[in-house]
Design a protein around this motif. Structure first.
Motif, PDB file in Angstrom:
ATOM      1  N   LEU A 166      14.152   8.504  -6.021  1.00 64.20           N
ATOM      2  CA  LEU A 166      13.447   7.941  -5.298  1.00 64.20           C
ATOM      3  C   LEU A 166      14.009   7.385  -3.640  1.00 64.20           C
ATOM      4  N   TYR A 167      13.192   7.507  -3.077  1.00 64.61           N
ATOM      5  CA  TYR A 167      13.278   7.308  -1.381  1.00 64.61           C
ATOM      6  C   TYR A 167      11.813   6.366  -0.793  1.00 64.61           C
ATOM      7  N   VAL A 168      12.277   5.811  -0.341  1.00 65.39           N
ATOM      8  CA  VAL A 168      10.659   4.629   0.117  1.00 65.39           C
ATOM      9  C   VAL A 168      11.185   3.807   1.398  1.00 65.39           C
ATOM     10  N   SER A 169      10.201   3.370   2.147  1.00 66.48           N
ATOM     11  CA  SER A 169      10.122   2.382   3.086  1.00 66.48           C
ATOM     12  C   SER A 169       9.163   1.516   2.935  1.00 66.48           C
ATOM     13  N   VAL A 170       9.819   0.298   3.181  1.00 71.90           N
ATOM     14  CA  VAL A 170       8.717  -0.664   3.414  1.00 71.90           C
ATOM     15  C   VAL A 170       8.370  -1.169   4.713  1.00 71.90           C
ATOM     16  N   LEU A 171       7.477  -1.131   5.358  1.00 74.74           N
ATOM     17  CA  LEU A 171       7.415  -2.169   6.825  1.00 74.74           C
ATOM     18  C   LEU A 171       6.490  -3.240   6.696  1.00 74.74           C
ATOM     19  N   LEU A 172       7.149  -3.895   6.705  1.00 77.25           N
ATOM     20  CA  LEU A 172       7.542  -6.293   7.318  1.00 77.25           C
ATOM     21  C   LEU A 172       7.091  -6.165   8.241  1.00 77.25           C
ATOM     22  N   ARG A 173       6.147  -7.247   8.787  1.00 81.44           N
ATOM     23  CA  ARG A 173       6.449  -7.799  10.191  1.00 81.44           C
ATOM     24  C   ARG A 173       6.568  -9.396   9.920  1.00 81.44           C
ATOM     25  N   PRO A 174       7.623 -10.382   9.652  1.00 80.54           N
ATOM     26  CA  PRO A 174       8.098 -11.433   9.331  1.00 80.54           C
ATOM     27  C   PRO A 174       8.302 -12.301  10.397  1.00 80.54           C
ATOM     28  N   GLY A 206       3.815  -4.046   4.996  1.00 83.20           N
ATOM     29  CA  GLY A 206       3.229  -3.768   3.655  1.00 83.20           C
ATOM     30  C   GLY A 206       2.638  -2.203   2.699  1.00 83.20           C
ATOM     31  N   LEU A 207       2.617  -1.623   4.487  1.00 85.50           N
ATOM     32  CA  LEU A 207       2.450   0.123   4.209  1.00 85.50           C
ATOM     33  C   LEU A 207       4.141   0.711   3.625  1.00 85.50           C
ATOM     34  N   VAL A 208       3.874   1.039   2.064  1.00 89.21           N
ATOM     35  CA  VAL A 208       5.160   1.472   1.644  1.00 89.21           C
ATOM     36  C   VAL A 208       5.515   3.526   1.705  1.00 89.21           C
ATOM     37  N   ILE A 209       5.943   3.650   2.829  1.00 88.66           N
ATOM     38  CA  ILE A 209       5.793   5.210   2.668  1.00 88.66           C
ATOM     39  C   ILE A 209       7.288   5.679   1.628  1.00 88.66           C
ATOM     40  N   HIS A 210       6.318   6.573   0.592  1.00 84.44           N
ATOM     41  CA  HIS A 210       7.411   7.153  -0.599  1.00 84.44           C
ATOM     42  C   HIS A 210       7.288   8.318  -0.639  1.00 84.44           C
ATOM     43  N   ALA A 211       8.615   9.839  -0.767  1.00 82.67           N
ATOM     44  CA  ALA A 211       8.691  11.102  -0.762  1.00 82.67           C
ATOM     45  C   ALA A 211       9.321  11.776  -1.846  1.00 82.67           C
ATOM     46  N   HIS A 212       9.056  12.511  -2.815  1.00 82.20           N
ATOM     47  CA  HIS A 212       9.556  13.258  -3.284  1.00 82.20           C
ATOM     48  C   HIS A 212      10.582  13.505  -3.095  1.00 82.20           C
ATOM     49  N   ARG A 213      11.109  13.707  -1.540  1.00 75.62           N
ATOM     50  CA  ARG A 213      12.122  14.600  -1.024  1.00 75.62           C
ATOM     51  C   ARG A 213      12.662  14.101   0.246  1.00 75.62           C
ATOM     52  N   GLN A 214      13.270  14.142   0.748  1.00 79.53           N
ATOM     53  CA  GLN A 214      13.456  13.906   2.137  1.00 79.53           C
ATOM     54  C   GLN A 214      13.890  14.954   2.752  1.00 79.53           C
ATOM     55  N   ARG A 262       1.291  -1.487   0.199  1.00 80.74           N
ATOM     56  CA  ARG A 262      -0.111  -0.262  -0.144  1.00 80.74           C
ATOM     57  C   ARG A 262       0.953   1.678  -0.269  1.00 80.74           C
ATOM     58  N   VAL A 263       1.106   1.487  -1.039  1.00 77.27           N
ATOM     59  CA  VAL A 263       1.944   3.064  -0.966  1.00 77.27           C
ATOM     60  C   VAL A 263       1.069   4.290  -1.170  1.00 77.27           C
ATOM     61  N   ARG A 264       2.053   4.979  -0.168  1.00 79.14           N
ATOM     62  CA  ARG A 264       1.427   6.266   0.557  1.00 79.14           C
ATOM     63  C   ARG A 264       2.342   7.671   0.218  1.00 79.14           C
ATOM     64  N   THR A 265       2.275   8.233  -1.116  1.00 79.20           N
ATOM     65  CA  THR A 265       3.187   9.609  -1.632  1.00 79.20           C
ATOM     66  C   THR A 265       3.356  10.880  -0.944  1.00 79.20           C
ATOM     67  N   PHE A 266       5.067  11.099  -0.900  1.00 79.93           N
ATOM     68  CA  PHE A 266       4.362  12.234   0.503  1.00 79.93           C
ATOM     69  C   PHE A 266       5.825  13.369  -0.286  1.00 79.93           C
ATOM     70  N   ASP A 267       5.016  14.483  -0.974  1.00 79.33           N
ATOM     71  CA  ASP A 267       5.630  15.931  -1.166  1.00 79.33           C
ATOM     72  C   ASP A 267       7.221  15.426  -1.062  1.00 79.33           C
ATOM     73  N   VAL A 268       7.698  15.559   0.091  1.00 75.98           N
ATOM     74  CA  VAL A 268       8.446  15.723   1.516  1.00 75.98           C
ATOM     75  C   VAL A 268       7.949  15.666   2.537  1.00 75.98           C
ATOM     76  N   THR A 269       9.570  14.829   2.762  1.00 68.14           N
ATOM     77  CA  THR A 269       9.134  14.331   4.388  1.00 68.14           C
ATOM     78  C   THR A 269      10.402  14.466   5.228  1.00 68.14           C
ATOM     79  N   ASP A 270      10.991  14.576   6.327  1.00 64.27           N
ATOM     80  CA  ASP A 270      12.279  13.968   6.797  1.00 64.27           C
ATOM     81  C   ASP A 270      12.905  13.653   6.483  1.00 64.27           C
ATOM     82  N   SER A 271      12.244  11.683   6.483  1.00 68.72           N
ATOM     83  CA  SER A 271      13.083  10.680   6.637  1.00 68.72           C
ATOM     84  C   SER A 271      12.078   9.547   6.254  1.00 68.72           C
ATOM     85  N   THR A 272      10.962   9.142   5.279  1.00 73.23           N
ATOM     86  CA  THR A 272      10.886   8.257   5.435  1.00 73.23           C
ATOM     87  C   THR A 272      10.443   6.834   5.886  1.00 73.23           C
ATOM     88  N   ASN A 273      12.175   6.263   6.005  1.00 76.04           N
ATOM     89  CA  ASN A 273      12.098   5.518   7.389  1.00 76.04           C
ATOM     90  C   ASN A 273      11.720   6.083   8.515  1.00 76.04           C
TER      91      ASN A 273
END
Ligand code: BT5
Length: 245
Positions: free
Chosen positions: A58-66, A32-40, A7-18
């Motif tokens: 590309l700046y992207v962070s993926v949340l997993l619960r394995p 399955g959450l994906v945080i995507h930002a155009h700029r950090q 599930r991708v959530r896109t932001f124009d800007v954030t401090d850090s997608t992580n």
């Protein structure tokens, strides 16, 4: 199409997608959450280092619960590096992409991507969540870093869009996560080794700098170096500098 797991959530800007993904993890968001930002504004590398994050990459962070151990969480580093590798190889098949332990993808020795794995505090031996953060230089790269030269897809002549790179990366990540889940680390280890940067290297560790020849990757993901006296040493945490650097 992006695999339905994400599930991708896109932001124009954030401090850090992580950082955003970690907050979401702590507030109970499903995997399955994906945080995507155009700029950090505060993109992070390992050990508190800065990840240059201007618009166009590309700046992207993926949340997993394995539900895995801290040890096994490291395998997601390699899965993500393989997903980046396959993505850039597809986009630029004639370039020389290599994997540098533990988390870099290089093109002819220049860094095009980095992976930052962050995990929940360990409770009862199992991690509640992990976040895999990936930066891929699409349009630009830092030019003033002499120690670790960088490169971008645009500089390699690749014409693409962030959305295409994101989709391709998530497809590849989905595949490598499934490999890890169903077949374990060994196939990832083999794939990683077949494109690993080898040769003589210096590795900075908390115990000092160790010099040796690349000799492999063990079953835990540790780098194996052959030292001057012929003995092999496993390194679990460190920064690799190639000898010629
Ligand atoms: C990494 O750290 O390579 C991990 C980078 C992870 C970045 C992603 S972006 C999305 C997510 N959100 C975040 O806040 N972070 C993740 P490390 O191995 O420590 O490498 C950092 C070093 O790479 C820096 O000290 C610079 O020398 C160099 N560097 C910084 N920005 C770069 C860039 N854009 N391209 C290439 N090299 C870079």
């Amino acid at each position: 199409m992006i695999p339905s797991f994400f599930r991708v959530r896109t932001f124009d800007v954030t401090d850090s997608t992580n950082t955003l993904a970690k907050k979401a993890a702590e507030s109970g968001e499903a995997e399955g959450l994906v945080i995507h930002a155009h700029r950090q504004t505060a993109g992070r590398g390992r050990l508190g280092r800065v990840w240059e994050s201007p618009e166009g990459n590309l700046y992207v962070s993926v949340l997993l619960r394995p539900c895995c151990s801290l040890q096994d969480a490291l395998f997601y580093n390699f899965s993500a590096a393989m997903a980046v590798h396959d993505t850039v190889v597809d986009l630029s098949p004639t370039s020389l992409f290599q994997l540098k332990w533990p988390n870099d993808v290089l093109e002819s020795g220049r860094k095009i991507s980095g992976v930052l794995l962050e995990t929940a505090p360990l409770e009862k031996g199992v991690l509640e969540w992990l976040v895999v953060g990936v930066g891929i230089n699409v349009a630009s790269h830092p030019t003033d870093n002499i120690l670790y030269p960088a490169i971008s897809l645009a500089s390699l002549g690749v014409k693409t869009t962030i959305d295409q790179v994101l989709e391709s990366f998530l497809k590849n990540l989905d595949r490598w996560i499934k490999v890890l889940k169903y077949d374990g680390f060994n196939p990832i280890r083999k794939a990683w080794l077949s494109d690993a940067r080898m040769g003589r290297m210096m590795v900075r560790t908390s115990q000092g700098t160790i010099e040796g020849d690349f000799s492999g990757l063990d079953q835990t993901g540790a780098l194996i170096l052959r030292l001057a006296d012929g003995k092999e040493q496993a390194i679990h945490v460190g920064d690799v500098l190639m000898r010629e650097e």
